[in-house]
Structures are given as C-alpha cells and as structure tokens.
Design a protein around this motif. Sequence first.
Motif, PDB file in Angstrom:
ATOM      1  N   THR A   1     -24.451  -9.913  89.782  1.00  0.00           N
ATOM      2  CA  THR A   1     -24.867  -8.711  90.500  1.00  0.00           C
ATOM      3  C   THR A   1     -23.732  -7.713  90.701  1.00  0.00           C
ATOM      4  O   THR A   1     -23.975  -6.602  91.169  1.00  0.00           O
ATOM      5  CB  THR A   1     -25.461  -9.071  91.868  1.00  0.00           C
ATOM      6  OG1 THR A   1     -24.521  -9.886  92.591  1.00  0.00           O
ATOM      7  CG2 THR A   1     -26.766  -9.832  91.705  1.00  0.00           C
ATOM      8  N   HIS A   2     -22.521  -8.119  90.373  1.00  0.00           N
ATOM      9  CA  HIS A   2     -21.426  -7.144  90.331  1.00  0.00           C
ATOM     10  C   HIS A   2     -20.498  -7.511  89.190  1.00  0.00           C
ATOM     11  O   HIS A   2     -19.858  -8.550  89.198  1.00  0.00           O
ATOM     12  CB  HIS A   2     -20.636  -7.061  91.632  1.00  0.00           C
ATOM     13  CG  HIS A   2     -19.785  -5.825  91.682  1.00  0.00           C
ATOM     14  ND1 HIS A   2     -20.189  -4.683  92.343  1.00  0.00           N
ATOM     15  CD2 HIS A   2     -18.608  -5.525  91.110  1.00  0.00           C
ATOM     16  CE1 HIS A   2     -19.268  -3.734  92.179  1.00  0.00           C
ATOM     17  NE2 HIS A   2     -18.296  -4.228  91.435  1.00  0.00           N
ATOM     18  N   ASN A   3     -20.477  -6.641  88.197  1.00  0.00           N
ATOM     19  CA  ASN A   3     -19.624  -6.797  87.028  1.00  0.00           C
ATOM     20  C   ASN A   3     -18.656  -5.628  87.024  1.00  0.00           C
ATOM     21  O   ASN A   3     -19.065  -4.466  87.016  1.00  0.00           O
ATOM     22  CB  ASN A   3     -20.482  -6.816  85.752  1.00  0.00           C
ATOM     23  CG  ASN A   3     -19.662  -7.015  84.490  1.00  0.00           C
ATOM     24  OD1 ASN A   3     -18.743  -6.268  84.193  1.00  0.00           O
ATOM     25  ND2 ASN A   3     -20.027  -8.031  83.714  1.00  0.00           N
ATOM     26  N   PHE A   4     -17.373  -5.938  87.015  1.00  0.00           N
ATOM     27  CA  PHE A   4     -16.347  -4.909  87.135  1.00  0.00           C
ATOM     28  C   PHE A   4     -16.403  -3.891  86.009  1.00  0.00           C
ATOM     29  O   PHE A   4     -15.999  -2.742  86.168  1.00  0.00           O
ATOM     30  CB  PHE A   4     -14.979  -5.604  87.169  1.00  0.00           C
ATOM     31  CG  PHE A   4     -13.803  -4.684  87.303  1.00  0.00           C
ATOM     32  CD1 PHE A   4     -13.733  -3.767  88.340  1.00  0.00           C
ATOM     33  CD2 PHE A   4     -12.759  -4.747  86.404  1.00  0.00           C
ATOM     34  CE1 PHE A   4     -12.637  -2.921  88.471  1.00  0.00           C
ATOM     35  CE2 PHE A   4     -11.655  -3.914  86.526  1.00  0.00           C
ATOM     36  CZ  PHE A   4     -11.599  -3.002  87.563  1.00  0.00           C
ATOM     37  N   LYS A   5     -16.940  -4.286  84.847  1.00  0.00           N
ATOM     38  CA  LYS A   5     -16.896  -3.437  83.668  1.00  0.00           C
ATOM     39  C   LYS A   5     -17.993  -2.373  83.648  1.00  0.00           C
ATOM     40  O   LYS A   5     -17.904  -1.396  82.905  1.00  0.00           O
ATOM     41  CB  LYS A   5     -17.016  -4.314  82.417  1.00  0.00           C
ATOM     42  CG  LYS A   5     -16.494  -3.686  81.121  1.00  0.00           C
ATOM     43  CD  LYS A   5     -16.671  -4.665  79.966  1.00  0.00           C
ATOM     44  CE  LYS A   5     -15.951  -4.189  78.717  1.00  0.00           C
ATOM     45  NZ  LYS A   5     -14.537  -4.551  78.714  1.00  0.00           N
TER      46      LYS A   5
ATOM     47  N   PRO B   1     -30.045 -17.121  92.463  1.00  0.00           N
ATOM     48  CA  PRO B   1     -28.742 -16.891  93.096  1.00  0.00           C
ATOM     49  C   PRO B   1     -27.880 -15.918  92.299  1.00  0.00           C
ATOM     50  O   PRO B   1     -28.123 -15.671  91.118  1.00  0.00           O
ATOM     51  CB  PRO B   1     -28.118 -18.286  93.142  1.00  0.00           C
ATOM     52  CG  PRO B   1     -29.282 -19.217  93.147  1.00  0.00           C
ATOM     53  CD  PRO B   1     -30.312 -18.561  92.264  1.00  0.00           C
ATOM     54  N   THR B   2     -26.863 -15.399  92.958  1.00  0.00           N
ATOM     55  CA  THR B   2     -26.046 -14.344  92.362  1.00  0.00           C
ATOM     56  C   THR B   2     -24.602 -14.810  92.159  1.00  0.00           C
ATOM     57  O   THR B   2     -24.176 -15.846  92.654  1.00  0.00           O
ATOM     58  CB  THR B   2     -26.043 -13.103  93.251  1.00  0.00           C
ATOM     59  OG1 THR B   2     -25.409 -13.417  94.497  1.00  0.00           O
ATOM     60  CG2 THR B   2     -27.468 -12.623  93.524  1.00  0.00           C
ATOM     61  N   PHE B   3     -23.849 -14.017  91.410  1.00  0.00           N
ATOM     62  CA  PHE B   3     -22.406 -14.175  91.322  1.00  0.00           C
ATOM     63  C   PHE B   3     -21.817 -12.836  90.907  1.00  0.00           C
ATOM     64  O   PHE B   3     -22.540 -11.933  90.457  1.00  0.00           O
ATOM     65  CB  PHE B   3     -21.997 -15.279  90.324  1.00  0.00           C
ATOM     66  CG  PHE B   3     -22.134 -14.910  88.869  1.00  0.00           C
ATOM     67  CD1 PHE B   3     -21.014 -14.562  88.119  1.00  0.00           C
ATOM     68  CD2 PHE B   3     -23.363 -14.915  88.236  1.00  0.00           C
ATOM     69  CE1 PHE B   3     -21.127 -14.233  86.771  1.00  0.00           C
ATOM     70  CE2 PHE B   3     -23.490 -14.601  86.891  1.00  0.00           C
ATOM     71  CZ  PHE B   3     -22.368 -14.248  86.156  1.00  0.00           C
TER      72      PHE B   3
ATOM     73  N   ARG C   1     -20.845 -15.637  98.430  1.00  0.00           N
ATOM     74  CA  ARG C   1     -20.803 -14.188  98.641  1.00  0.00           C
ATOM     75  C   ARG C   1     -19.955 -13.559  97.543  1.00  0.00           C
ATOM     76  O   ARG C   1     -19.017 -14.182  97.041  1.00  0.00           O
ATOM     77  CB  ARG C   1     -20.218 -13.846 100.011  1.00  0.00           C
ATOM     78  CG  ARG C   1     -21.089 -14.273 101.192  1.00  0.00           C
ATOM     79  CD  ARG C   1     -20.532 -13.759 102.508  1.00  0.00           C
ATOM     80  NE  ARG C   1     -20.603 -12.290 102.576  1.00  0.00           N
ATOM     81  CZ  ARG C   1     -20.161 -11.577 103.618  1.00  0.00           C
ATOM     82  NH1 ARG C   1     -19.606 -12.189 104.660  1.00  0.00           N
ATOM     83  NH2 ARG C   1     -20.261 -10.263 103.612  1.00  0.00           N
ATOM     84  N   VAL C   2     -20.305 -12.329  97.185  1.00  0.00           N
ATOM     85  CA  VAL C   2     -19.589 -11.583  96.159  1.00  0.00           C
ATOM     86  C   VAL C   2     -18.777 -10.481  96.831  1.00  0.00           C
ATOM     87  O   VAL C   2     -19.287  -9.751  97.691  1.00  0.00           O
ATOM     88  CB  VAL C   2     -20.568 -10.970  95.138  1.00  0.00           C
ATOM     89  CG1 VAL C   2     -19.815 -10.120  94.118  1.00  0.00           C
ATOM     90  CG2 VAL C   2     -21.356 -12.070  94.436  1.00  0.00           C
TER      91      VAL C   2
END
Length: 242
Positions: free
Chosen positions: A121-125, A144-146, A185-186
């Motif tokens: 759910t959060h990719n730096f790119k 679930p997320t990462f 948590r992200v």
Amino acid sequence: MKVVDETVAARAKARDLDVLVYAPHFTRLPEIRERAARFSDDELLVVPGREVFTGTWRNRRHVLAVGLTDPVPDFISLDGALSAFAAQEAAVLVPHPEFLNVSLSADEIAAVEDRVHAIETHNFKVWPQKNSRAQSIASDSDIPTFGSSYAHLRGSVGEVWTTFDRRIECESDLVEALRDGAPRRVYRRNGTAHRARCLAEFAHLGYENSWKKVDRLMLSGTEPTHPDHVAYDGNFDAVSEY
C-alpha cells in the motif's frame, strides 16, 4: 531492496532497520540466498525473496514471494507461479498494484485473493495517487498490507518500512508473520530529501523498462530466470509463456 552491499547494509543499520528483503530482478534463488547471507549479521537480517515476472514481457505481472526453498522462473503464467509458491508455503505479496503495465489489477487480485497474503500500500517508487489506489484495493479485499522502499538505488533504503507486532529473528519468522496476517503498520519518511530520492527512483524506470533488457531476457532462453533454462529441468514447461 533490489540491491544489497556494504553501503546498503550500513545505511539500513543507521536507519534502525532490523530486516531487509532482498529481491533483485532476473536473479536465481541460490544467488539471492548467497548474497543475503553474506550481508546478514547480528544487527541486520537480509531475507531472500523473488519478484517473479509472470506472463510475457508485454503483459507481465509482478508477484513477490518470500520463503521459497526452490527456484521459480520468470515468464510463467500467474497461476503457475502462485501454484509453485503455494507448494513451497511461501508468503505471496502483491507489489505496486495497478502500476503501469507491470502490476496486478484490482480485478486480478480479487480473482486470486485467497492465494495472496499481503498487498503493498506504499511503494516508494510510485506516485501518491497510485499508493492511495493501492490502499483502496487492500481495504476492499480485506488483505493485509505492507510497505517498502522497493529500492533499486542504494540511498533509498529505509525510506518506507513496515513494523510488525513481534520480533523477526529469521526468515521463517517473517514468512509466518506475513502468511498469518500478523498486525503491522507502514511508515514512510517525509521532506525534500525523501521527495528527491523518490524522483530518482522513478527516473530509474527508464532503464528498468528498456528494450536493452528485453533483448537480454528473451533471445536465447539461457538467461538465469528464463523458464527454458536448464536449471529448471523442464519443470515449468507446461506454464511457460515463451
């Protein structure tokens, strides 16, 4: 991470990371495992992973597996890859959903959601709107997320990270946490330096998607992760896309 060396390991430790997942493109599992072990120590665990390119180059979908015991090639069908992952009881992750032409769509995720353990759910790119879309997909699917730096460049390590409710001491701990849906948590960094590194990572896509790579990957069938490579002993012939 797509790269790991002394610089990456030192930077990860300086940023108080405990674990890196090292999953370079087009590299066979034994080589990934050897390099991950080389840079693991009492301060930092480097876990080997494989981001498999399913489908053809023009219609590829990335799927990340953590906890593989046997090599799985690129350019096999999505079902073939997921079946191989399940047989090895690996954790199956969806990186950067709906990003360009390299990612699983919401509909594709819905079709295999019982075989997926987490969605990024959060990719730096990728751009913020794409991360927001990924969050919506994860919410709708109840998977679930990462989050990750997805770093192809050394300076990007630790820009995004995921924390779990438990210590991760070894590879199997991470696989178990991912497969069991352990609470997590992200987090991400902010500021000008963060945005500049994000732009640098995005610019790196020009090489990642170049025809130079296409030529290297598909001409002979002898590349390390091509399904026709002798190392796979014909085990993936039935699901090969080439």
